[in-house]
Design a protein around this motif. Structure first.
Motif, PDB file in Angstrom:
ATOM      1  N   MET A  69      -0.055  -8.352   2.062  1.00  0.00           N
ATOM      2  CA  MET A  69      -0.440  -7.000   2.373  1.00  0.00           C
ATOM      3  C   MET A  69      -1.040  -6.354   1.129  1.00  0.00           C
ATOM      4  O   MET A  69      -0.543  -6.532   0.033  1.00  0.00           O
ATOM      5  CB  MET A  69       0.779  -6.208   2.834  1.00  0.00           C
ATOM      6  CG  MET A  69       0.431  -4.778   3.121  1.00  0.00           C
ATOM      7  SD  MET A  69       1.812  -3.739   3.556  1.00  0.00           S
ATOM      8  CE  MET A  69       2.698  -3.661   2.039  1.00  0.00           C
ATOM      9  N   GLN A  70      -2.085  -5.599   1.342  1.00  0.00           N
ATOM     10  CA  GLN A  70      -2.777  -4.946   0.246  1.00  0.00           C
ATOM     11  C   GLN A  70      -2.458  -3.449   0.247  1.00  0.00           C
ATOM     12  O   GLN A  70      -2.421  -2.813   1.302  1.00  0.00           O
ATOM     13  CB  GLN A  70      -4.278  -5.152   0.396  1.00  0.00           C
ATOM     14  CG  GLN A  70      -5.085  -4.579  -0.738  1.00  0.00           C
ATOM     15  CD  GLN A  70      -6.579  -4.816  -0.531  1.00  0.00           C
ATOM     16  OE1 GLN A  70      -7.012  -5.265   0.521  1.00  0.00           O
ATOM     17  NE2 GLN A  70      -7.357  -4.497  -1.544  1.00  0.00           N
ATOM     18  N   VAL A  71      -2.213  -2.887  -0.932  1.00  0.00           N
ATOM     19  CA  VAL A  71      -1.981  -1.455  -1.093  1.00  0.00           C
ATOM     20  C   VAL A  71      -3.053  -0.921  -2.027  1.00  0.00           C
ATOM     21  O   VAL A  71      -3.282  -1.477  -3.105  1.00  0.00           O
ATOM     22  CB  VAL A  71      -0.585  -1.166  -1.688  1.00  0.00           C
ATOM     23  CG1 VAL A  71      -0.404   0.325  -1.942  1.00  0.00           C
ATOM     24  CG2 VAL A  71       0.511  -1.701  -0.780  1.00  0.00           C
ATOM     25  N   GLN A  72      -3.716   0.145  -1.595  1.00  0.00           N
ATOM     26  CA  GLN A  72      -4.754   0.769  -2.427  1.00  0.00           C
ATOM     27  C   GLN A  72      -4.372   2.226  -2.630  1.00  0.00           C
ATOM     28  O   GLN A  72      -4.067   2.939  -1.676  1.00  0.00           O
ATOM     29  CB  GLN A  72      -6.114   0.658  -1.753  1.00  0.00           C
ATOM     30  CG  GLN A  72      -7.234   1.177  -2.615  1.00  0.00           C
ATOM     31  CD  GLN A  72      -8.599   0.877  -2.005  1.00  0.00           C
ATOM     32  OE1 GLN A  72      -8.717   0.276  -0.959  1.00  0.00           O
ATOM     33  NE2 GLN A  72      -9.627   1.313  -2.696  1.00  0.00           N
ATOM     34  N   VAL A  73      -4.397   2.666  -3.884  1.00  0.00           N
ATOM     35  CA  VAL A  73      -4.015   4.032  -4.224  1.00  0.00           C
ATOM     36  C   VAL A  73      -5.247   4.776  -4.726  1.00  0.00           C
ATOM     37  O   VAL A  73      -5.940   4.310  -5.626  1.00  0.00           O
ATOM     38  CB  VAL A  73      -2.912   4.050  -5.311  1.00  0.00           C
ATOM     39  CG1 VAL A  73      -2.523   5.471  -5.658  1.00  0.00           C
ATOM     40  CG2 VAL A  73      -1.701   3.248  -4.855  1.00  0.00           C
ATOM     41  N   GLU A 121       2.961   1.794  -5.063  1.00  0.00           N
ATOM     42  CA  GLU A 121       2.979   0.474  -4.428  1.00  0.00           C
ATOM     43  C   GLU A 121       4.400   0.043  -4.091  1.00  0.00           C
ATOM     44  O   GLU A 121       4.671  -0.461  -3.005  1.00  0.00           O
ATOM     45  CB  GLU A 121       2.310  -0.563  -5.323  1.00  0.00           C
ATOM     46  CG  GLU A 121       0.808  -0.418  -5.408  1.00  0.00           C
ATOM     47  CD  GLU A 121       0.162  -1.354  -6.420  1.00  0.00           C
ATOM     48  OE1 GLU A 121       0.883  -1.970  -7.244  1.00  0.00           O
ATOM     49  OE2 GLU A 121      -1.077  -1.468  -6.380  1.00  0.00           O
ATOM     50  N   GLY A 122       5.330   0.247  -5.028  1.00  0.00           N
ATOM     51  CA  GLY A 122       6.725  -0.128  -4.797  1.00  0.00           C
ATOM     52  C   GLY A 122       7.356   0.647  -3.656  1.00  0.00           C
ATOM     53  O   GLY A 122       8.054   0.078  -2.812  1.00  0.00           O
ATOM     54  N   VAL A 123       7.108   1.951  -3.608  1.00  0.00           N
ATOM     55  CA  VAL A 123       7.664   2.787  -2.540  1.00  0.00           C
ATOM     56  C   VAL A 123       7.098   2.358  -1.194  1.00  0.00           C
ATOM     57  O   VAL A 123       7.824   2.237  -0.200  1.00  0.00           O
ATOM     58  CB  VAL A 123       7.374   4.285  -2.817  1.00  0.00           C
ATOM     59  CG1 VAL A 123       7.727   5.143  -1.620  1.00  0.00           C
ATOM     60  CG2 VAL A 123       8.145   4.751  -4.053  1.00  0.00           C
ATOM     61  N   ILE A 124       5.801   2.085  -1.146  1.00  0.00           N
ATOM     62  CA  ILE A 124       5.172   1.671   0.108  1.00  0.00           C
ATOM     63  C   ILE A 124       5.702   0.309   0.555  1.00  0.00           C
ATOM     64  O   ILE A 124       6.014   0.112   1.731  1.00  0.00           O
ATOM     65  CB  ILE A 124       3.636   1.652  -0.030  1.00  0.00           C
ATOM     66  CG1 ILE A 124       3.111   3.086  -0.143  1.00  0.00           C
ATOM     67  CG2 ILE A 124       2.985   0.925   1.138  1.00  0.00           C
ATOM     68  CD1 ILE A 124       1.645   3.180  -0.498  1.00  0.00           C
ATOM     69  N   THR A 173      -1.198  -4.922   7.479  1.00  0.00           N
ATOM     70  CA  THR A 173      -2.141  -5.701   6.682  1.00  0.00           C
ATOM     71  C   THR A 173      -2.633  -4.957   5.456  1.00  0.00           C
ATOM     72  O   THR A 173      -2.998  -5.572   4.463  1.00  0.00           O
ATOM     73  CB  THR A 173      -3.360  -6.113   7.523  1.00  0.00           C
ATOM     74  OG1 THR A 173      -4.019  -4.933   8.001  1.00  0.00           O
ATOM     75  CG2 THR A 173      -2.940  -6.985   8.697  1.00  0.00           C
ATOM     76  N   HIS A 174      -2.648  -3.617   5.511  1.00  0.00           N
ATOM     77  CA  HIS A 174      -3.226  -2.826   4.430  1.00  0.00           C
ATOM     78  C   HIS A 174      -2.672  -1.409   4.505  1.00  0.00           C
ATOM     79  O   HIS A 174      -2.509  -0.869   5.593  1.00  0.00           O
ATOM     80  CB  HIS A 174      -4.754  -2.792   4.594  1.00  0.00           C
ATOM     81  CG  HIS A 174      -5.483  -2.159   3.470  1.00  0.00           C
ATOM     82  ND1 HIS A 174      -6.005  -2.901   2.439  1.00  0.00           N
ATOM     83  CD2 HIS A 174      -5.775  -0.875   3.188  1.00  0.00           C
ATOM     84  CE1 HIS A 174      -6.597  -2.076   1.584  1.00  0.00           C
ATOM     85  NE2 HIS A 174      -6.471  -0.841   2.028  1.00  0.00           N
ATOM     86  N   VAL A 175      -2.395  -0.810   3.359  1.00  0.00           N
ATOM     87  CA  VAL A 175      -1.994   0.590   3.311  1.00  0.00           C
ATOM     88  C   VAL A 175      -2.832   1.287   2.248  1.00  0.00           C
ATOM     89  O   VAL A 175      -2.911   0.830   1.105  1.00  0.00           O
ATOM     90  CB  VAL A 175      -0.492   0.766   2.980  1.00  0.00           C
ATOM     91  CG1 VAL A 175      -0.129   2.248   2.887  1.00  0.00           C
ATOM     92  CG2 VAL A 175       0.389   0.074   4.012  1.00  0.00           C
ATOM     93  N   ASP A 176      -3.471   2.387   2.648  1.00  0.00           N
ATOM     94  CA  ASP A 176      -4.192   3.251   1.710  1.00  0.00           C
ATOM     95  C   ASP A 176      -3.320   4.459   1.431  1.00  0.00           C
ATOM     96  O   ASP A 176      -2.794   5.084   2.358  1.00  0.00           O
ATOM     97  CB  ASP A 176      -5.513   3.749   2.316  1.00  0.00           C
ATOM     98  CG  ASP A 176      -6.571   2.668   2.374  1.00  0.00           C
ATOM     99  OD1 ASP A 176      -6.653   1.880   1.418  1.00  0.00           O
ATOM    100  OD2 ASP A 176      -7.308   2.616   3.371  1.00  0.00           O
ATOM    101  N   ALA A 177      -3.162   4.794   0.151  1.00  0.00           N
ATOM    102  CA  ALA A 177      -2.432   5.989  -0.255  1.00  0.00           C
ATOM    103  C   ALA A 177      -3.422   6.955  -0.900  1.00  0.00           C
ATOM    104  O   ALA A 177      -4.166   6.566  -1.805  1.00  0.00           O
ATOM    105  CB  ALA A 177      -1.326   5.635  -1.238  1.00  0.00           C
TER     106      ALA A 177
END
Length: 131
Positions: free
Chosen positions: A1-5, A22-25, A37-41
């Motif tokens: 899973m990809q996280v973008q801030v 990223e850790g919280v998400i 699959t992906h989370v944008d913050a």
């Protein structure tokens, strides 16, 4: 899973902040990591850097989930960390609502059929006791 801030111009996008987000998400979506699959913050200062307030900081999270429409949640608070934590909690609840029911149905369906057949067979054979 990809996280973008992503941050607006009033938020300092330091590496430590990004690691925290990223850790919280990752903690928030842990149970559903296979489907997300992906989370944008998106982090922002609602009033600008020169003003404060009870709901001055905003965190918007957009999760892309397999087989479901994107899930978007937002939380505003007096500090950035509270906004991030609040949005993460809302994301967990939204995922539970969207995916939890389908997981429960799959578990019940898979287990109920076999278990019911086994119990029915034992009842027919007189193997079950009333204890």
């Amino acid at each position: 899973m990809q996280v973008q801030v992503q941050t607006d111009s009033h938020i300092d996008g330091r590496e430590k902040l990004i690691e925290h987000v990223e850790g919280v998400i990752l903690d928030a979506v842990d149970r559903y990591a296979g489907e997300v699959t992906h989370v944008d913050a998106h982090l922002g200062d609602v009033n600008g850097s020169d003003k404060g307030g009870d709901a001055d900081m905003r965190c918007l999270l957009q999760a892309r989930v397999s087989g479901v429409k994107d899930i978007v949640v937002k939380h505003q608070a007096g500090s950035l960390h509270l906004a991030i934590e609040g949005a993460a909690g809302k994301l967990t609840n939204a995922l539970e609502s969207a995916l939890g029911r389908s997981h429960d149905r799959q578990r019940r369906h898979a287990g109920t059929g076999k278990l019911s057949a086994d119990i029915a067979r034992e009842l027919d054979d007189g193997k079950m006791s009333d204890g």
